[in-house]
Design an enzyme around this catalytic site. Structure first.
Site, mmCIF file in Angstrom:
data_model
loop_
_atom_site.group_PDB
_atom_site.id
_atom_site.type_symbol
_atom_site.label_atom_id
_atom_site.label_comp_id
_atom_site.label_asym_id
_atom_site.label_seq_id
_atom_site.Cartn_x
_atom_site.Cartn_y
_atom_site.Cartn_z
ATOM 1 N N GLU A 181 0.830 -1.205 0.000
ATOM 2 C CA GLU A 181 0.000 0.000 0.000
ATOM 3 C C GLU A 181 0.867 1.260 0.000
ATOM 4 O OE1 GLU A 181 -2.926 -0.380 -0.805
ATOM 5 O OE2 GLU A 181 -3.111 -2.516 -0.362
ATOM 6 N N HIS A 237 1.653 2.122 -3.552
ATOM 7 C CA HIS A 237 0.582 2.904 -4.172
ATOM 8 C C HIS A 237 0.666 4.370 -3.724
ATOM 9 C CE1 HIS A 237 -1.641 -0.185 -6.217
ATOM 10 N NE2 HIS A 237 -1.934 -0.864 -5.127
#
Length: 689
Positions: A482, A485
């Site tokens: 994550e 991202h």
């Protein structure tokens, strides 16, 4: 009822960050109604006959209004996902149709489309504007701008109904997850990690204080279907009946076999698939999968399915070997002749312990969340020359952390970290944008630099008995994923909305930076920075890391086939006519083709498959495998040139992370790697070369 009339509405604030703690469900309707009216007025102004076909004018008037609406609605949607209450849900659902209607009408507005057509032919456009306009023209067509009359009206109704169905699907999964509990005895929890048991006991104590009858059982421990509880039970509980109880509940969530008929997603899935096919046909495609692939790297459903089947063929021999080893071990070491689905994680963990002489539980003791976060921040600084610095902001829960991203002391981005599981929070892990990088114009002609802001959300366990949260190595990998991202969104140097950060990046390439970051979790130098024993503070021993490394590709064949099964189910559901009437039958066909160990007939994973029914991955779940090829090949450059080679890190930042979608993803990849991608690195990394 709370009287909010005297206070300013936080959703109408022009501050750089949402005032999350001040947002009340009663703020939603008036704020969204006002922002919709402003956006509608802006749309009418830029599409008037005398309005100039000038992108700067359009941006000052329309983009500013729609971005303000998007930021407010994004804050409401975020709270609905991470701090859900009945009142918030009701207010969100009440506003959803109007927001969907405006969004659909905006994307299909013929007059606005005409303005864009004129702007796209003008000389002297920057590369950013050129790509932005190319994407916009494509998206107008996909949004129904070339439809007329009844077809256009029907397209709009499909968008509104699809939004309602996706929201309902997500709510049912959340409610089915939150609504299930089992109060276990201490004996039933034999083998389960101590911190999980302590948290289960604390949860039962809380229910007992609230007078819940089931919690009155002496020595009760409350188990839930939240992953930080579910997975350790499946991995470590010696009680086979307990594992079966949890597996059945988890595998039938939000289905006709679940606890409550009102949470059954069966009808919603069928209607969503039917509407998607109708939408695609209105746009001139044979099926929704074709329409979905237009803005992606892949060119056709057949190409995607050939890719998946090729990967399945390569992985199947390794998966059969994995399964044979598991069955042999279960018989010989555990006297278990009939290996069932609820035994897989348990027996796998026992086999890994026996073969590699370590357990995930042993590793967890060295991976405390504070230490892992600190190590992650230091790695980001070393790689990309930026610092993540704790800061203060209004948040929606007291466990949420807020950080500023700085380069040479200059603020370049901000990020919220919401890392713990709790009721009212959607399962899973994700990154979402609060706002994008933008040289934001105003009506006077001036401009201000808007920095990117992101949410980074996980569902990790809380710490127990006064100790910090302990993470598995898989949890750490999820956090790095994550973060990848987030870095893609935050480190962009593009300041044009629509092509900055992750905006406009092909869906099957957007997982490249996230999967790339996972590789750092397997580097000894990195693990040393991430680890500190919860009791002694000692770093993870090299001997233990070497065992982890030896086990890195443990059951890689089975895991690969599982992901391919999900991806092939997704693509076939969206590519084949009549799939909405035979969902389970189609899933059974895919399992017969791909799986070496199909789950029980009662398994209803599709009923909680939020990625494709509520999360934007419809006909796009294959992206995870597709992007793995790209990310593994990118990582091989770091293997060749040095994991912390500053020149390699700078090249990766310059050619991939910072570029947004100004270039196509394949051009970004080739600029970094000097050639097109190959599958070799992925197969080697997964031990299937």
């Amino acid at each position: 009822m709370t009287d909010l009339s005297a206070a300013p509405n936080p959703l109408l604030s022009t501050a750089s960050l949402p005032d999350f703690s001040a947002i009340d469900p009663l703020h939603i309707q008036p704020a969204i109604a006002e922002l919709l009216a402003q956006a509608q007025h802006a749309l009418e102004e830029v599409t008037a006959d005398g309005a100039p076909a000038d992108y700067d004018h359009l941006s000052r008037v329309l983009n500013v209004a729609t971005e303000r609406l998007g930021t407010a609605w994004g804050a409401v949607g975020h709270l609905n996902a991470v701090a859900n209450t009945p009142a918030l849900r009701e207010a969100y659902n009440a506003a959803l149709p109007a927001v969907t209607e405006f969004s659909t009408a905006l994307g299909a507005n013929e007059a606005l489309y005409a303005k864009y057509k004129v702007i796209a032919t003008q000389p002297g456009l920057t590369p950013e504007r050129t790509q932005l306009l190319k994407h916009a023209m494509r998206d107008f067509v996909l949004s129904g701008a070339e439809l007329h009359g009844e077809a256009k009206e029907r397209f709009a109704r499909i968008q509104e109904r699809s939004a309602e169905l996706g929201q309902a699907f997500s709510e049912h999964v959340m409610d089915a997850t939150d609504g299930w509990a089992y109060y276990a005895t201490a004996d039933e929890l034999a083998g389960v990690p101590a911190d999980v048991v302590a948290n289960a006991r604390a949860a039962a104590d809380k229910d007992r204080e609230e007078g819940k009858e089931q919690a009155l059982i002496p020595g009760a421990h409350k188990l839930s279907l939240h992953f930080p509880v579910y997975m350790p039970v499946m991995q470590y509980a010696d009680d086979r009946a307990l594992r079966e109880r949890l597996y059945r509940a988890y595998a039938t969530r939000a289905s006709e076999l679940g606890d409550k008929p009102e949470w059954d997603n069966s009808q919603l899935m069928g209607e969503l698939l039917m509407l998607r096919q109708e939408e695609a046909r209105l746009l001139g495609f044979q099926n929704f999968a074709e329409a979905s692939l237009v803005p992606k790297m892949a060119t056709s459903p057949a190409q995607v399915m050939d890719f998946l089947r090729d990967m399945a063929g390569r992985a199947r021999p390794f998966a059969r070997r994995d399964l044979d080893e598991l069955r042999d071990f279960a018989r010989a070491a555990l006297q278990m002749d009939d290996l069932q689905a609820w035994d897989m994680a348990y027996v796998s963990e026992k086999l890994k312990e026996a073969r590699y002489a370590f357990s995930d539980q042993e590793v967890r003791q060295y991976l405390t969340l504070p230490r892992v976060l600190d190590g992650l921040f230091r790695i980001v600084e070393r790689l990309f020359g930026v610092q993540l610095v704790p800061a203060r902001a209004s948040v929606w829960h007291d466990s949420v952390q807020f950080c500023e991203l700085r380069r040479d002391g200059q603020l370049i981005g901000q990020v919220y970290l919401d890392l713990y599981a709790r009721n009212g929070k959607r399962p899973g892990a994700w990154m979402d944008e609060v706002r994008g990088r933008w040289t934001r114009p105003d009506l006077s002609g001036a401009a201000a630099e808007q920095i990117p802001v992101a949410h980074l959300v996980c569902n990790f366990p809380q710490g127990a008995d006064g100790k910090p949260a302990l993470l598995t190595h898989d949890d750490v990998t999820t956090l790095f994923h994550e973060c990848g991202h987030g870095l893609h969104h935050l480190l962009t140097r593009v300041a044009e909305l629509g092509v900055s950060g992750i905006s406009g990046v092909e869906w099957d390439a957007v997982e490249l930076p996230s999967q790339f970051m996972e590789n750092f979790c397997w580097e000894w130098e990195v693990i040393q920075q991430l680890s500190s024993h919860v009791d002694t503070g000692a770093p993870l021993p090299r001997e233990l890391f070497d065992k982890m490394l030896a086990a890195k590709n443990f059951q890689a064949g089975l895991q690969t086939l599982r992901q391919i099964e999900f991806a092939l189910v997704d693509m076939r559901l969206h590519a084949e006519p009549g799939a909405e009437t035979r969902i389970q039958e189609l899933i059974d066909e895919v399992r017969a083709e791909v799986s070496v160990n199909p789950p029980p007939a009662f398994n209803r994973f599709q009923h909680s498959f939020s990625h494709i029914f509520a999360g934007g991955y419809a006909a796009g779940y294959y992206s995870y495998k597709w992007a793995e090829v790209l990310s593994a090949d990118c990582w091989s450059a770091f293997e060749e040139e040095g994991v912390f080679n500053p020149a390699t890190g700078r090249r990766y930042l310059d050619e991939i992370l910072s570029m947004g979608s100004v270039r196509d993803a394949m051009d970004n990849f080739k600029a970094f790697r000097g050639r097109e991608p190959t599958i070799d690195a992925l197969l080697r990394h997964q031990g299937m070369a």
